[in-house]
Design a protein around this motif. Structure first.
Motif, PDB file in Angstrom:
ATOM      1  N   GLN A 196      47.492  38.936  41.539  1.00  0.00           N
ATOM      2  CA  GLN A 196      46.231  38.358  41.960  1.00  0.00           C
ATOM      3  C   GLN A 196      45.666  39.122  43.146  1.00  0.00           C
ATOM      4  OE1 GLN A 196      47.213  34.192  42.543  1.00  0.00           O
ATOM      5  NE2 GLN A 196      46.045  33.710  40.705  1.00  0.00           N
ATOM      6  N   SER A 197      46.505  39.813  43.917  1.00  0.00           N
ATOM      7  CA  SER A 197      46.031  40.499  45.102  1.00  0.00           C
ATOM      8  C   SER A 197      45.534  41.911  44.810  1.00  0.00           C
ATOM      9  CB  SER A 197      47.145  40.547  46.159  1.00  0.00           C
ATOM     10  OG  SER A 197      48.247  41.274  45.639  1.00  0.00           O
ATOM     11  N   ALA A 198      45.680  42.376  43.597  1.00  0.00           N
ATOM     12  CA  ALA A 198      45.197  43.713  43.259  1.00  0.00           C
ATOM     13  C   ALA A 198      43.682  43.743  43.431  1.00  0.00           C
ATOM     14  CB  ALA A 198      45.584  44.092  41.837  1.00  0.00           C
ATOM     15  N   VAL A 206      36.492  38.509  30.071  1.00  0.00           N
ATOM     16  CA  VAL A 206      37.571  38.691  31.046  1.00  0.00           C
ATOM     17  C   VAL A 206      38.875  38.476  30.299  1.00  0.00           C
ATOM     18  CG1 VAL A 206      38.653  37.780  33.137  1.00  0.00           C
ATOM     19  CG2 VAL A 206      36.162  37.993  33.016  1.00  0.00           C
ATOM     20  N   SER A 207      39.837  39.313  30.554  1.00  0.00           N
ATOM     21  CA  SER A 207      41.135  39.217  29.889  1.00  0.00           C
ATOM     22  C   SER A 207      41.743  37.830  30.091  1.00  0.00           C
ATOM     23  CB  SER A 207      42.089  40.280  30.448  1.00  0.00           C
ATOM     24  OG  SER A 207      43.390  40.065  29.959  1.00  0.00           O
ATOM     25  N   ARG A 213      42.217  35.249  33.688  1.00  0.00           N
ATOM     26  CA  ARG A 213      41.137  34.269  33.859  1.00  0.00           C
ATOM     27  C   ARG A 213      41.495  33.307  34.984  1.00  0.00           C
ATOM     28  NH1 ARG A 213      40.358  33.677  27.523  1.00  0.00           N
ATOM     29  NH2 ARG A 213      39.321  35.666  27.227  1.00  0.00           N
ATOM     30  N   GLY A 214      40.477  32.809  35.649  1.00  0.00           N
ATOM     31  CA  GLY A 214      40.678  31.884  36.758  1.00  0.00           C
ATOM     32  C   GLY A 214      40.785  32.575  38.104  1.00  0.00           C
ATOM     33  N   GLU A 223      32.978  36.087  37.775  1.00  0.00           N
ATOM     34  CA  GLU A 223      31.960  35.889  38.808  1.00  0.00           C
ATOM     35  C   GLU A 223      31.645  37.204  39.515  1.00  0.00           C
ATOM     36  OE1 GLU A 223      31.573  33.525  43.025  1.00  0.00           O
ATOM     37  OE2 GLU A 223      32.644  32.535  41.384  1.00  0.00           O
ATOM     38  N   GLN A 224      32.680  37.941  39.879  1.00  0.00           N
ATOM     39  CA  GLN A 224      32.458  39.220  40.554  1.00  0.00           C
ATOM     40  C   GLN A 224      31.781  40.240  39.639  1.00  0.00           C
ATOM     41  OE1 GLN A 224      35.813  40.587  43.142  1.00  0.00           O
ATOM     42  NE2 GLN A 224      36.795  38.711  42.367  1.00  0.00           N
TER      43      GLN A 224
END
Length: 162
Positions: A3-5, A99-100, A104-105, A110-111
Motif C-alpha cells: 500500500q505504501s508503494a 483498477v486492478s 482496489r480500495g 480517485e488519483q
C-alpha cells in the motif's frame, strides 16, 4: 503490492497492451467483452495504433496508466475533443476506467481520475465527460463523490460488424 508503494502516472506504450487488456478483463462486464489471451488478438494492437495516429500533444487520445513500482495497477482512456458546441470549447472524454482487483480500495481510481482532470485542464479542456453502465451503482457513487453530476442520459447503438 504494498500500500505504501508510490503511485506514478504515464501514458501507455504498445508494450503495455497486455497489462491494459488484463485490467479491462478484470471486471464482471469486461470478462464478457474482452479477450485476454497470449498472444493478444491483433485487434487490440490495431486499435492502439489508430489511437496513436489520432493523438497530438494538444489533443491526446491515449491510455493513462497508474503504476506502482513497475506494475500497471490502473488505466483509463483519455481523449481530448475539439468541437464547435459550447463556443468551441475543448472537452475531455474518459473511457475504460479500471483498477486492478488486487489494489482496489487504495484510492488509486480517485488519483487516476484526478490526474486525468489535471491533464485535461492543462490542455484547455473546460468539461470532462464519460459514460458508465447503469448497473455500476458503486461506480456512480464513486464519480459523484469526485464531483461529477449525472446531467445527461447516455445512449448507445450496437452495430453489427460489416
Amino acid at each position: 503490492m504494498s500500500q505504501s508503494a508510490p503511485l506514478t502516472f504515464r501514458y501507455a506504450t504498445r508494450d503495455d497492451l497486455p497489462a491494459i487488456v488484463a485490467l479491462l478483463a478484470d471486471d464482471e462486464k469486461g470478462k464478457t467483452r474482452e479477450e485476454f489471451t497470449d498472444p493478444l488478438p491483433d485487434a487490440y494492437y490495431a486499435a492502439f495504433d489508430a489511437m496513436e495516429s489520432q493523438s497530438t500533444e494538444s489533443l491526446p487520445n491515449k491510455y493513462l496508466l497508474a503504476c506502482q513500482n513497475d506494475n500497471v495497477v490502473g488505466c483509463l482512456q483519455l481523449t481530448l475533443i475539439a468541437g464547435v458546441s459550447r463556443r468551441g470549447q475543448l472537452r475531455a472524454q474518459i473511457e475504460g476506467v479500471r483498477v486492478s482487483s488486487t489494489v482496489r480500495g487504495q484510492k488509486i481510481g480517485e488519483q487516476l481520475i484526478t490526474q486525468s482532470i489535471s491533464i485535461s485542464k492543462s490542455l484547455g479542456a473546460v468539461l470532462v465527460q464519460f459514460t458508465t453502465d447503469k448497473t455500476r451503482k458503486d461506480a456512480h457513487r464513486f464519480y459523484e463523490r469526485l464531483g461529477f453530476v449525472a446531467s445527461h442520459e447516455g445512449m448507445k447503438l450496437a452495430l453489427d460488424p460489416a
